[in-house]
Scaffold this motif. Structure first.
Motif, PDB file in Angstrom:
ATOM      1  N   UNK A  49       0.793  -1.227   0.000  1.00  9.51           N
ATOM      2  CA  UNK A  49       0.000   0.000   0.000  1.00  9.51           C
ATOM      3  C   UNK A  49       0.820   1.268   0.000  1.00  9.51           C
ATOM      4  N   UNK A  50       2.113   1.165  -0.274  1.00 10.02           N
ATOM      5  CA  UNK A  50       2.969   2.358  -0.316  1.00 10.02           C
ATOM      6  C   UNK A  50       2.809   3.126  -1.624  1.00 10.02           C
ATOM      7  N   UNK A  51       2.278   2.472  -2.628  1.00 10.77           N
ATOM      8  CA  UNK A  51       2.027   3.099  -3.933  1.00 10.77           C
ATOM      9  C   UNK A  51       0.685   2.568  -4.427  1.00 10.77           C
ATOM     10  N   UNK A  52      -0.241   3.467  -4.779  1.00 10.14           N
ATOM     11  CA  UNK A  52      -1.526   2.986  -5.275  1.00 10.14           C
ATOM     12  C   UNK A  52      -1.425   2.505  -6.724  1.00 10.14           C
ATOM     13  N   UNK A  53      -2.258   1.544  -7.061  1.00  7.96           N
ATOM     14  CA  UNK A  53      -2.373   1.102  -8.443  1.00  7.96           C
ATOM     15  C   UNK A  53      -2.924   2.289  -9.238  1.00  7.96           C
ATOM     16  N   UNK A  54      -2.336   2.607 -10.392  1.00 10.21           N
ATOM     17  CA  UNK A  54      -2.799   3.774 -11.158  1.00 10.21           C
ATOM     18  C   UNK A  54      -4.248   3.632 -11.634  1.00 10.21           C
ATOM     19  N   UNK A 104      -1.026  -4.207   5.615  1.00  6.44           N
ATOM     20  CA  UNK A 104      -1.411  -3.019   4.869  1.00  6.44           C
ATOM     21  C   UNK A 104      -2.418  -3.367   3.792  1.00  6.44           C
ATOM     22  N   UNK A 105      -3.014  -2.347   3.247  1.00 10.58           N
ATOM     23  CA  UNK A 105      -4.033  -2.523   2.219  1.00 10.58           C
ATOM     24  C   UNK A 105      -3.464  -2.172   0.851  1.00 10.58           C
ATOM     25  N   UNK A 106      -3.878  -2.909  -0.151  1.00  9.00           N
ATOM     26  CA  UNK A 106      -3.563  -2.549  -1.525  1.00  9.00           C
ATOM     27  C   UNK A 106      -4.462  -1.371  -1.865  1.00  9.00           C
ATOM     28  N   UNK A 113      -5.757   1.812  -4.645  1.00 11.76           N
ATOM     29  CA  UNK A 113      -5.960   2.122  -6.060  1.00 11.76           C
ATOM     30  C   UNK A 113      -6.380   3.584  -6.174  1.00 11.76           C
ATOM     31  N   UNK A 114      -5.861   4.260  -7.200  1.00 11.59           N
ATOM     32  CA  UNK A 114      -6.294   5.626  -7.508  1.00 11.59           C
ATOM     33  C   UNK A 114      -7.584   5.534  -8.306  1.00 11.59           C
ATOM     34  N   UNK A 115      -8.533   6.387  -7.994  1.00 12.24           N
ATOM     35  CA  UNK A 115      -9.780   6.416  -8.754  1.00 12.24           C
ATOM     36  C   UNK A 115      -9.629   7.365  -9.934  1.00 12.24           C
ATOM     37  N   UNK A 116     -10.584   7.323 -10.825  1.00  6.93           N
ATOM     38  CA  UNK A 116     -10.579   8.234 -11.978  1.00  6.93           C
ATOM     39  C   UNK A 116     -10.701   9.686 -11.535  1.00  6.93           C
ATOM     40  N   UNK A 117     -11.172   9.917 -10.302  1.00  8.29           N
ATOM     41  CA  UNK A 117     -11.350  11.269  -9.785  1.00  8.29           C
ATOM     42  C   UNK A 117     -10.170  11.731  -8.932  1.00  8.29           C
ATOM     43  N   UNK A 118      -9.093  10.933  -8.921  1.00 10.28           N
ATOM     44  CA  UNK A 118      -7.880  11.321  -8.215  1.00 10.28           C
ATOM     45  C   UNK A 118      -7.829  10.944  -6.742  1.00 10.28           C
ATOM     46  N   UNK A 119      -8.842  10.299  -6.240  1.00 15.55           N
ATOM     47  CA  UNK A 119      -8.831   9.855  -4.846  1.00 15.55           C
ATOM     48  C   UNK A 119      -8.128   8.508  -4.747  1.00 15.55           C
ATOM     49  N   UNK A 120      -7.725   8.152  -3.531  1.00 16.93           N
ATOM     50  CA  UNK A 120      -7.115   6.850  -3.289  1.00 16.93           C
ATOM     51  C   UNK A 120      -8.057   6.044  -2.429  1.00 16.93           C
ATOM     52  N   UNK A 121      -8.319   4.811  -2.848  1.00 18.55           N
ATOM     53  CA  UNK A 121      -9.221   3.921  -2.126  1.00 18.55           C
ATOM     54  C   UNK A 121      -8.561   2.578  -1.910  1.00 18.55           C
ATOM     55  N   UNK A 122      -9.068   1.841  -0.936  1.00 20.78           N
ATOM     56  CA  UNK A 122      -8.603   0.464  -0.725  1.00 20.78           C
ATOM     57  C   UNK A 122      -9.136  -0.384  -1.871  1.00 20.78           C
ATOM     58  N   UNK A 123      -8.253  -1.172  -2.467  1.00 16.75           N
ATOM     59  CA  UNK A 123      -8.640  -2.035  -3.588  1.00 16.75           C
ATOM     60  C   UNK A 123      -9.369  -3.249  -3.064  1.00 16.75           C
ATOM     61  N   UNK A 124     -10.554  -3.473  -3.566  1.00 19.70           N
ATOM     62  CA  UNK A 124     -11.306  -4.682  -3.237  1.00 19.70           C
ATOM     63  C   UNK A 124     -11.784  -5.304  -4.540  1.00 19.70           C
ATOM     64  N   UNK A 125     -11.818  -6.595  -4.538  1.00 18.74           N
ATOM     65  CA  UNK A 125     -12.322  -7.319  -5.696  1.00 18.74           C
ATOM     66  C   UNK A 125     -13.814  -7.535  -5.518  1.00 18.74           C
ATOM     67  N   UNK A 126     -14.588  -7.121  -6.495  1.00 14.34           N
ATOM     68  CA  UNK A 126     -16.053  -7.281  -6.409  1.00 14.34           C
ATOM     69  C   UNK A 126     -16.469  -8.686  -6.670  1.00 14.34           C
TER      70      UNK A 126
END
Length: 101
Positions: A61-66, A84-86, A88-101
């Motif tokens: 989680x030190x670098x978000x997935x683009x 730590x959590x993986x 991900x950057x959102x299309x709106x520039x926020x960073x969220x915890x990556x979860x698989x749906x």
């Protein structure tokens, strides 16, 4: 590649992790020094680090997935063996915890 923090070579140091490649080779990544024991880092020294460093940064989680990444293609094992959590950057520039749906 699998990132592990509890192998004997790196156990007890939160900034050092082991990366085991698909072929079974093991590399040591030091996030503090931004180094890896792979041949790419030892001989070519890429500007943004080798693929093992990048995988480790995503895994802890030190670098978000683009935001442009295909999240369906993200390895389901990413972050499984690290604290730590993986992220991900959102299309709106926020960073969220990556979860698989």
């Amino acid at each position: 590649m699998t990132v592990l923090e509890d192998l004997p070579a790196v156990a007890g140091d939160s900034e050092r992790l082991a990366v085991v490649s698909g072929s079974g080779r093991q590399y040591e990544v030091d996030l503090r020094a931004e180094t890896c024991t792979c041949h790419d880092m030892l001989h070519r020294r890429p500007d943004r680090g080798c693929k093992h460093i990048l995988r480790t940064l995503f895994s802890v989680g030190a670098k978000p997935i683009p935001a442009w990444a295909d999240l369906d293609a993200v390895d389901s094992e990413l972050g499984r063996h690290t604290r730590g959590d993986v992220l991900v950057k959102t299309q709106h520039g926020k960073t969220e915890v990556f979860t698989r749906d």
